[in-house]
Design a protein around this motif. Structure first.
Motif, PDB file in Angstrom:
ATOM      1  N   ALA A  30       0.816  -1.218   0.000  1.00 54.60           N
ATOM      2  CA  ALA A  30       0.000   0.000   0.000  1.00 54.60           C
ATOM      3  C   ALA A  30       0.849   1.267   0.000  1.00 54.60           C
ATOM      4  CB  ALA A  30      -0.928  -0.004   1.217  1.00 54.60           C
ATOM      5  N   THR A  31       2.024   1.207   0.628  1.00 54.63           N
ATOM      6  CA  THR A  31       2.905   2.382   0.672  1.00 54.63           C
ATOM      7  C   THR A  31       3.365   2.774  -0.722  1.00 54.63           C
ATOM      8  OG1 THR A  31       3.693   1.719   2.861  1.00 54.63           O
ATOM      9  CG2 THR A  31       5.022   3.320   1.660  1.00 54.63           C
ATOM     10  N   GLU A  32       3.779   1.773  -1.508  1.00 53.18           N
ATOM     11  CA  GLU A  32       4.202   2.040  -2.884  1.00 53.18           C
ATOM     12  C   GLU A  32       3.042   2.579  -3.709  1.00 53.18           C
ATOM     13  OE1 GLU A  32       7.221   1.862  -4.190  1.00 53.18           O
ATOM     14  OE2 GLU A  32       8.010   1.356  -2.218  1.00 53.18           O
ATOM     15  N   LEU A  33       1.858   2.046  -3.448  1.00 55.54           N
ATOM     16  CA  LEU A  33       0.667   2.493  -4.183  1.00 55.54           C
ATOM     17  C   LEU A  33       0.348   3.945  -3.854  1.00 55.54           C
ATOM     18  CD1 LEU A  33      -1.401   1.469  -6.191  1.00 55.54           C
ATOM     19  CD2 LEU A  33      -2.797   0.669  -4.304  1.00 55.54           C
ATOM     20  N   LYS A  34       0.522   4.321  -2.578  1.00 50.42           N
ATOM     21  CA  LYS A  34       0.263   5.704  -2.168  1.00 50.42           C
ATOM     22  C   LYS A  34       1.177   6.674  -2.906  1.00 50.42           C
ATOM     23  CE  LYS A  34      -1.432   4.952   2.566  1.00 50.42           C
ATOM     24  NZ  LYS A  34      -1.120   5.146   4.001  1.00 50.42           N
ATOM     25  N   LYS A  35       2.434   6.274  -3.080  1.00 45.91           N
ATOM     26  CA  LYS A  35       3.386   7.144  -3.775  1.00 45.91           C
ATOM     27  C   LYS A  35       2.932   7.402  -5.217  1.00 45.91           C
ATOM     28  CE  LYS A  35       7.452   5.624  -1.139  1.00 45.91           C
ATOM     29  NZ  LYS A  35       8.779   4.946  -1.222  1.00 45.91           N
ATOM     30  N   ILE A  37      -6.192  -2.597   0.541  1.00 42.19           N
ATOM     31  CA  ILE A  37      -5.120  -1.797  -0.056  1.00 42.19           C
ATOM     32  C   ILE A  37      -5.689  -0.576  -0.775  1.00 42.19           C
ATOM     33  CG2 ILE A  37      -3.387  -1.793  -1.901  1.00 42.19           C
ATOM     34  CD1 ILE A  37      -2.663  -4.622  -1.136  1.00 42.19           C
ATOM     35  N   GLU A  41      -6.817   1.966   1.910  1.00 40.20           N
ATOM     36  CA  GLU A  41      -5.702   2.591   2.624  1.00 40.20           C
ATOM     37  C   GLU A  41      -4.962   3.579   1.736  1.00 40.20           C
ATOM     38  OE1 GLU A  41      -1.537   1.324   4.901  1.00 40.20           O
ATOM     39  OE2 GLU A  41      -2.995  -0.218   4.311  1.00 40.20           O
ATOM     40  N   SER A  42      -4.776   3.239   0.478  1.00 43.34           N
ATOM     41  CA  SER A  42      -4.016   4.090  -0.442  1.00 43.34           C
ATOM     42  C   SER A  42      -4.862   5.164  -1.117  1.00 43.34           C
ATOM     43  CB  SER A  42      -3.372   3.229  -1.527  1.00 43.34           C
ATOM     44  OG  SER A  42      -4.375   2.625  -2.329  1.00 43.34           O
ATOM     45  N   LYS A  43      -6.189   4.995  -1.089  1.00 42.08           N
ATOM     46  CA  LYS A  43      -7.128   5.899  -1.762  1.00 42.08           C
ATOM     47  C   LYS A  43      -6.940   5.884  -3.286  1.00 42.08           C
ATOM     48  CE  LYS A  43      -7.493   9.041   2.201  1.00 42.08           C
ATOM     49  NZ  LYS A  43      -7.410  10.456   2.653  1.00 42.08           N
ATOM     50  N   ALA A  44      -6.344   4.799  -3.772  1.00 44.51           N
ATOM     51  CA  ALA A  44      -6.108   4.691  -5.215  1.00 44.51           C
ATOM     52  C   ALA A  44      -7.413   4.569  -5.996  1.00 44.51           C
ATOM     53  CB  ALA A  44      -5.220   3.479  -5.497  1.00 44.51           C
TER      54      ALA A  44
END
Length: 278
Positions: free
Chosen positions: A4-9, A40, A43-46
């Motif tokens: 999820a961290t990578e997705l947020k970026k 995911i 959490e990432s708001k993707a």
């Protein structure tokens, strides 16, 4: 790369991108390199960021975003159907048959909506259900927006009267319209403030496609009603843009203020094409 961290970026890069080519490039990376699940996406708001791009002015961006949303929805539904993903008192058969058809709601998210009394709580829950139906946003954010909308309606009307209930129903129907994802996404993202939404009519909330269709019908009705008022003159002064013939009927009417030029309504005798100009 399903972290999820990578997705947020990447979501931040997507929101900061200014050109259509940059946006498409990031969307393609998301489509190629990421396998997601519901947690995911929340959490990432993707899901919210990509969903908004479905109505982007660039057709290429819009199409890629639609494909990505479709892909992610399929992945989320498959993950829900896996028996090892979540322990439940319901049978696997019941879970798989209902999860793929049931929209996301406050009940499915395990959210208890409280907004003062029972009537207001129920109305806020309706707004939550409308906003959440196809959203990938976190439950807490959707709950915050739903409560804000209910409060705005309450402040505007002043009581839980029939007018209040009718407004809530109108908001629910328009927000949950499957053909108008842009409206609910703009509310969840905060682009459309709750107090402004509470004052909007059904026509204000309609999708751009619906507005265009309604305007076309309105213009056709206006054309027909004006055309029926008096006999139209026949002329060869106008050329039809469809069949290129010059046999037309026309009439003129003052449809705007007196200092504005008259509007000319033209009908092609040959093919029935109609147009107007002023």
């Amino acid at each position: 790369m399903s972290d999820a961290t990578e997705l947020k970026k990447l979501v931040k890069q997507l929101q900061a991108a200014s050109s259509a080519s940059d946006i498409v490039s990031i969307l393609n990376v998301l489509k190629r390199d990421f396998q997601v699940n519901e947690s995911i996406l929340r959490e990432s708001k993707a899901g919210l960021a990509v969903g908004k791009l479905r109505s982007h002015e660039s057709k290429e961006v819009s199409n890629v975003a639609k494909d990505l949303v479709k892909k992610w929805k399929t992945e989320v539904e498959k993950a829900k159907q896996q028996p090892t993903r979540k322990l439940s008192v319901t049978t696997p058969t019941t879970t798989s048959s209902s999860s793929s058809k049931t929209a996301r709601t406050a009940k499915s998210d395990g959210i208890k909506v409280s907004a003062g009394d029972d009537t207001r709580s129920k109305c806020a829950e309706l707004i939550y259900d409308a906003l959440a139906c196809d959203s990938g946003a976190p439950s807490e954010l959707i709950l915050q927006r739903a409560k804000a909308v209910e409060v705005a309606v309450m402040n505007d009307i002043g009581s839980t009267s029939n007018a209040y209930k009718q407004k809530i129903r109108s908001l629910f129907v328009n927000l949950k319209d499957k053909n108008n994802p842009t409206l609910r996404e703009s509310v969840v993202s905060g682009d459309l403030p709750a107090d402004k939404l509470a004052k909007m009519s059904s026509s204000d909330m309609a999708s751009e496609e619906r507005k265009a269709a309604d305007n076309k019908i309105k213009q056709e009705n206006l054309f027909a009603s004006l055309g029926a008022e008096e006999q139209q003159a026949e002329t060869d002064a106008f050329q039809c843009g469809r069949c290129k013939q010059r046999k037309c009927r026309y009439r003129q009417a003052q449809t705007r203020s007196a200092d504005e030029p008259m509007t000319t309504f033209v009908t092609c005798v040959n093919c029935g094409n109609r147009w107007k100009f002023s």
